[in-house]
Design an enzyme around this catalytic site. Structure first.
Site, mmCIF file in Angstrom:
data_model
loop_
_atom_site.group_PDB
_atom_site.id
_atom_site.type_symbol
_atom_site.label_atom_id
_atom_site.label_comp_id
_atom_site.label_asym_id
_atom_site.label_seq_id
_atom_site.Cartn_x
_atom_site.Cartn_y
_atom_site.Cartn_z
ATOM 1 N N ASP A 1 0.748 -1.232 0.000
ATOM 2 C CA ASP A 1 -0.050 -0.028 0.133
ATOM 3 C C ASP A 1 1.051 1.183 0.042
ATOM 4 O OD1 ASP A 1 -2.256 1.603 0.048
ATOM 5 O OD2 ASP A 1 -2.554 1.284 2.124
ATOM 6 N N ASN B 1 -10.702 -2.812 -6.480
ATOM 7 C CA ASN B 1 -9.971 -1.805 -7.129
ATOM 8 C C ASN B 1 -10.704 -1.467 -8.633
ATOM 9 O OD1 ASN B 1 -6.620 -2.823 -6.133
ATOM 10 N ND2 ASN B 1 -7.945 -1.295 -5.340
HETATM 11 C C1 FPP Z 1 -1.865 0.218 -3.268
HETATM 12 O O1 FPP Z 1 -1.430 1.650 -3.283
HETATM 13 C C2 FPP Z 1 -1.564 -0.561 -4.354
HETATM 14 C C3 FPP Z 1 -2.253 -1.249 -5.105
HETATM 15 C C4 FPP Z 1 -3.843 -0.813 -5.315
HETATM 16 C C5 FPP Z 1 -1.486 -1.895 -6.471
HETATM 17 C C6 FPP Z 1 -0.412 -2.710 -5.894
HETATM 18 C C7 FPP Z 1 0.352 -2.896 -7.226
HETATM 19 C C8 FPP Z 1 1.678 -2.518 -7.108
HETATM 20 C C9 FPP Z 1 2.762 -2.678 -6.226
HETATM 21 C C10 FPP Z 1 2.407 -3.071 -8.686
HETATM 22 C C11 FPP Z 1 1.692 -3.739 -9.537
HETATM 23 C C12 FPP Z 1 2.484 -5.040 -9.395
HETATM 24 C C13 FPP Z 1 2.044 -6.222 -10.125
HETATM 25 C C14 FPP Z 1 2.794 -7.451 -10.307
HETATM 26 C C15 FPP Z 1 0.876 -5.869 -11.053
HETATM 27 P P1 FPP Z 1 -2.684 2.734 -3.394
HETATM 28 O O2 FPP Z 1 -2.617 3.004 -5.084
HETATM 29 O O3 FPP Z 1 -4.022 2.484 -2.987
HETATM 30 O O4 FPP Z 1 -1.867 4.008 -2.846
HETATM 31 P P2 FPP Z 1 -2.480 5.136 -1.756
HETATM 32 O O5 FPP Z 1 -3.312 4.563 -0.743
HETATM 33 O O6 FPP Z 1 -1.339 5.877 -1.361
HETATM 34 O O7 FPP Z 1 -3.311 5.673 -2.820
#
Ligand code: FPP
Length: 253
Positions: free
Chosen positions: A28, A76
């Site tokens: 996250d 998501n």
């Molecule tokens: C949460 O951060 C992360 C995700 C929803 C996606 C996680 C994905 C990756 C680490 C990269 C993709 C890897 C592969 C293998 C597909 P957020 O966007 O919710 O962050 P925030 O809470 O700061 O907005």
């Protein structure tokens, strides 16, 4: 072994804990990492893939056998279409770019989550990655993509009900181990530690069944900054915990 099998380090007060066999991570903070730098959210996800590469490299060196990462949740889909498409593109690029190397290093790849609903090219790529690494045993990388814990449990219940309807399963014989075989994590031991980065304190529908006894480690670091040192800190925190699995601690009897 069934998904709900015994945890790795059972036994109260039995001395120093071994390395956790299975670490699960909610990656996250990509969006906040990008925002803090005036970059688009997708740039945070791109750096998140780099952090994933570092973690996959570091984990076996620390004695970890199984790593399960949350890459895209069933919730998501509510994000803007461009961000959803960027995340799909990153999964595709990651598998295309890293599959050969991971396969040659003996890594078995599994993708947890609902396969229906994935674009056809990605579903085919995921099938190929799983097929080509199916016999590998040196390290197990599980990517939860289009994954939701409740949805996984519901699909497992449907599979169990189908087995009952076909006369292949006696409902009275359905215990935790047998039910675990219907989950996407069939054959994967339960996580010993579940790490969440970015300072949030939620499970967010991740591994709801499997994390029943996991030590929960919450870290302030944003996922794109995660690396082997951060993983070591998470494991040190796990080592500081006394895992009792419902029993009394050694001095309490
Ligand atoms: C949460 O951060 C992360 C995700 C929803 C996606 C996680 C994905 C990756 C680490 C990269 C993709 C890897 C592969 C293998 C597909 P957020 O966007 O919710 O962050 P925030 O809470 O700061 O907005």
């Amino acid at each position: 072994m069934a998904g709900s099998g015994a945890p790795a380090s059972e036994g109260a007060g039995a001395g120093p804990l071994p390395a956790p066999r299975h670490v699960a991570i909610i990656m996250d903070g990509n969006g906040r990492w990008a925002k803090a730098r005036g970059l688009p959210r997708a740039a945070g996800h791109e750096r998140g893939v780099e952090a994933l590469r570092r973690t996959v490299e570091a984990a076996p060196e620390l004695g970890i056998k199984y790593l399960t990462v949350f890459s895209f949740s069933t919730e998501n889909w509510r994000r803007p279409a461009a961000e959803v498409s960027a995340l799909f593109g990153l999964l595709k690029a990651y598998v295309q770019r890293d599959l050969k190397r991971l396969a040659s290093e003996g890594v078995r790849i599994r993708v947890l989550g609902r396969r229906e609903g994935l674009p056809r090219d990605i579903a085919a790529l995921v099938d190929k990655a799983e097929r080509e690494t199916a016999h590998n045993t040196s390290f197990y990388l599980n990517i939860a993509f289009n994954y939701g814990g409740r949805e996984e449990i519901l699909r497992a219940v449907q599979k169990a009900a189908d087995a009952v309807a076909r006369g292949e399963l006696d409902p009275a014989a359905l215990d935790e181990a047998r039910f675990g075989d219907f989950l996407d994590t069939a054959g994967i031991p339960d996580p010993d530690v579940l790490v969440r980065t970015s300072g949030e304190y939620r499970l967010s529908n991740f591994l709801l069944w499997q994390a029943a006894y996991a030590e929960l480690v919450f870290m302030d670091i944003l996922w794109p900054d995660f690396d082997g040192e951060a993983l070591k800190r998470a494991i040190a925190e796990y080592h500081n915990r006394e895992r009792r699995f419902g029993a009394l601690s050694s001095g309490a009897a």
